[in-house]
Design an enzyme around this catalytic site. Structure first.
Site, PDB file in Angstrom:
ATOM      1  N   CYS A  50      -5.719   9.098 -10.427  1.00  0.00           N
ATOM      2  CA  CYS A  50      -4.419   9.565  -9.852  1.00  0.00           C
ATOM      3  C   CYS A  50      -3.424   8.676  -9.812  1.00  0.00           C
ATOM      4  CB  CYS A  50      -4.732  10.021  -8.160  1.00  0.00           C
ATOM      5  SG  CYS A  50      -5.991  11.245  -8.165  1.00  0.00           S
ATOM      6  N   SER A 144      -9.510  15.007  -0.950  1.00  0.00           N
ATOM      7  CA  SER A 144      -8.167  15.119  -1.356  1.00  0.00           C
ATOM      8  C   SER A 144      -8.158  15.802  -2.489  1.00  0.00           C
ATOM      9  CB  SER A 144      -8.201  13.323  -2.106  1.00  0.00           C
ATOM     10  OG  SER A 144      -8.765  12.433  -0.881  1.00  0.00           O
ATOM     11  N   MET A 217       3.029   6.340  -0.157  1.00  0.00           N
ATOM     12  CA  MET A 217       2.898   4.912   0.259  1.00  0.00           C
ATOM     13  C   MET A 217       2.596   4.104  -0.874  1.00  0.00           C
ATOM     14  SD  MET A 217       0.501   5.220   3.532  1.00  0.00           S
ATOM     15  CE  MET A 217      -0.908   5.892   2.603  1.00  0.00           C
ATOM     16  N   ASP A 509       1.828 -34.458   7.042  1.00  0.00           N
ATOM     17  CA  ASP A 509       1.116 -35.779   7.234  1.00  0.00           C
ATOM     18  C   ASP A 509       0.038 -35.826   6.208  1.00  0.00           C
ATOM     19  OD1 ASP A 509       0.418 -38.295   8.509  1.00  0.00           O
ATOM     20  OD2 ASP A 509      -1.414 -37.064   9.030  1.00  0.00           O
TER      21      ASP A 509
END
Length: 548
Positions: A50, A144, A217, A509
């Site tokens: 996909c 899905s 997204m 340091d």
């Protein structure tokens, strides 16, 4: 002695905490969110490609030896269940490509405290496996499916579009077997499937389906474009054109979706607004990746390995400490939610508008700072609480009248290095030892001694201090994050800032023998909660974190 132990067990220094994990707090983060939901990836492989998920040629897969075995998965899930997880979701990749998935589900079913064993799948093999999966113990299902058109299905999945018929048959089988509701996940994208909104809604007319629309997204491997994203409010407005009685309905606790329905329809519609209206405050999810890494948030880049300590013989208590530290490190908002505050597309007056804040540059304005007593001030005006209003002398704030509350704070800092120092830290070749481990310990010690270093700070009871130091080899920087928790009458932001500052100075340091061109910068408070007012830093946190 302690440092030697830490260096010997490399897996134990990813995040160091002063707090022992108690039974009922392991899965509770610093914002009070309790995590009872675990997503478990069984495999990295998938039989689709996909476009919003991975590159055309696929993703680079881990060696099989680096993935969790079935026994390791069951042991870790059992551990999470003992701490309160009662729901798991098996995912991938595509979980059904794992040949022994039936046996895995059977083993998970035997974990007594698990109430829900769910699966997210692309649905291609449901007609072949679903009956046996249900018998094995699977009792919840997400499929899905981003389109109902064969041509579009082929374009999105980069596979034969005729495979769509298999997915639809699998959904119908799930309904016949009594899965209720069957959740169908759809990533809405302009120019791809936005014109099918009406068809998706019609799927819920006679079927008990919860069709859930997910905002597109950005992930590291997909080709994300903001212009293709469909904000959930825009999707609602589009549906209302054809279904004027489209209305909101009750949500489940901790639900990621905003639920709607058309009256009279058997199913419902959900909107997962990850980009424009996040649900982070109620998040109860954790993710166990196929390689054994734990992610507290889907968008969180840092992952904590559970596989390595598991294989090195870590006890349950040691594993729980690692899990607890990862959960405590979870941010209040995911990175995408923070980033999209300034670019989120919203609906205004029926038109798209961009939510952009503009800074005023009219001029510099001086303000009077009220010191807390005398005339001309009020409780709502800014004041220096450590200055006596009459004498002007420094003073310690009296907190005896305040009530004890759970207080948290998170701060960050950054050390800019040159290439030589970066290489030596990465190779653990600095003459003084493991730079990052020592910096973490120094930060914790500094947080505990803050009241001795900063004259007007109170000595408070610290419940926990977590200091994380991570090397960004690409940008030649060390990113430091400190989180402190206390149940007391005053906040812990100074403890976090002190921890970050001293950890950064320790890095300097330990590396100054090879370079004095290092720069300590961006020492900043990110958030504080539990006091009179909560605080969240403005701006882009990516500038101050390892996710940048």
């Amino acid at each position: 002695m302690l440092l030697g132990t830490i260096c010997k067990n490399k897996w134990s220094v990813k995040s160091i905490s002063t707090k022992k994990s108690s039974f009922n707090e392991v899965l509770t983060d610093t914002f009070g969110r309790k995590h009872n939901y675990l997503r478990v990836s069984l495999t990295e492989r998938c039989n689709l490609r996909c476009e919003y998920c991975m590159p055309f040629k696929g993703a680079k897969l881990s060696e099989q030896s680096k993935l969790l075995s079935n026994n390791e998965i069951v042991r870790l899930v059992s551990l999470f269940a003992e701490q309160g997880v009662d729901k798991i979701r098996i995912t991938g990749g595509e979980p059904t490509v794992k040949k022994d998935i039936i046996q895995i589900v059977e083993s998970l079913r035997d974990i007594r405290k698990l109430k829900t064993i769910a699966m997210t799948t692309n649905g291609l093999t449901l007609t072949k496996h679903l009956v046996n999966l249900q018998r094995a113990g699977l009792n919840a299902l997400n499929v899905s499916l981003d389109t109902l058109q064969e041509n579009t299905y082929g374009n999105i999945t980069r596979r034969d579009g005729r495979l769509l018929k298999r997915v639809l048959a699998g959904i119908d089988l799930a309904l016949q077997l009594g899965f209720s509701p069957v959740k169908v996940n759809c990533v809405l994208m302009k120019g791809i499937n936005f014109d099918e909104l009406g068809d998706f809604v019609e799927m819920t007319r006679d079927r008990k389906i919860n069709y859930r629309f997910i905002e597109f997204m950005p992930f590291s491997m997909n080709d994300w474009e903001e212009k293709r994203m469909v904000p959930y409010k825009e999707a609602i407005q589009e549906i209302l054109k054809s279904y004027p009685n489209f209305e909101p309905c009750d949500n489940e606790p901790n639900s990621t979706s905003k639920m709607y329905r058309v009256p009279g329809f058997a199913g419902s519609i959900g909107f997962i607004s990850s980009m424009t209206d996040d649900y982070c405050d109620s998040c109860n999810r954790l993710r166990l990746m196929a390689d054994g890494n734990l992610k507290a948030c889907l968008f969180q880049n840092n992952e904590i390995s559970l596989r390595d300590p598991l294989r090195e013989g870590a006890s349950d208590e040691e594993l729980l400490d690692i899990i607890s530290n990862a959960v405590k490190d979870k941010k209040r908002k995911h990175a995408v939610a923070d980033r999209t505050k300034s670019v989120a597309t919203v609906i205004s007056g029926g038109r798209l508008a961009r939510n952009v804040s503009k800074a005023s540059i009219v001029g510099h304005h001086a303000r009077n700072i009220w010191t807390g007593s005398g005339s001309g001030g009020g409780d709502d005006q800014p004041r220096l609480t450590h200055v006596d209003g009459r004498s002007g002398d420094a003073r310690m704030v009296d907190v005896s009248g305040k009530r004890e509350t759970r207080r948290t704070a998170t701060a960050v800092a950054q050390v800019r290095l040159d290439a030589t120092a970066t290489r030596l830290i990465a190779e653990d070749a600095c003459k003084k030892g493991d730079v990052l481990s020592v910096a973490r310990l120094a930060g914790i010690c500094a947080a505990k001694a803050t009241w001795q270093l900063i004259p007007l700070c109170h000595q408070i009871r610290l419940d926990s201090v977590t200091v994380d130091a991570r090397l960004d080899e690409l940008r030649c920087r060390v990113h430091i994050t400190a989180t402190a928790v206390s149940t007391d009458r005053t906040g812990v932001e100074m403890e976090c800032l002190t921890a970050c500052s001293v950890a950064a100075l320790t890095v300097y340091d330990m590396c100054k023998a090879v370079s004095r061109d290092m720069v300590i910068e961006h020492v900043k408070l990110l958030s504080k909660t539990g006091g009179k007012t909560d605080y969240r830093a403005k701006g882009n946190d990516d500038d101050y974190s390892a996710n940048g």
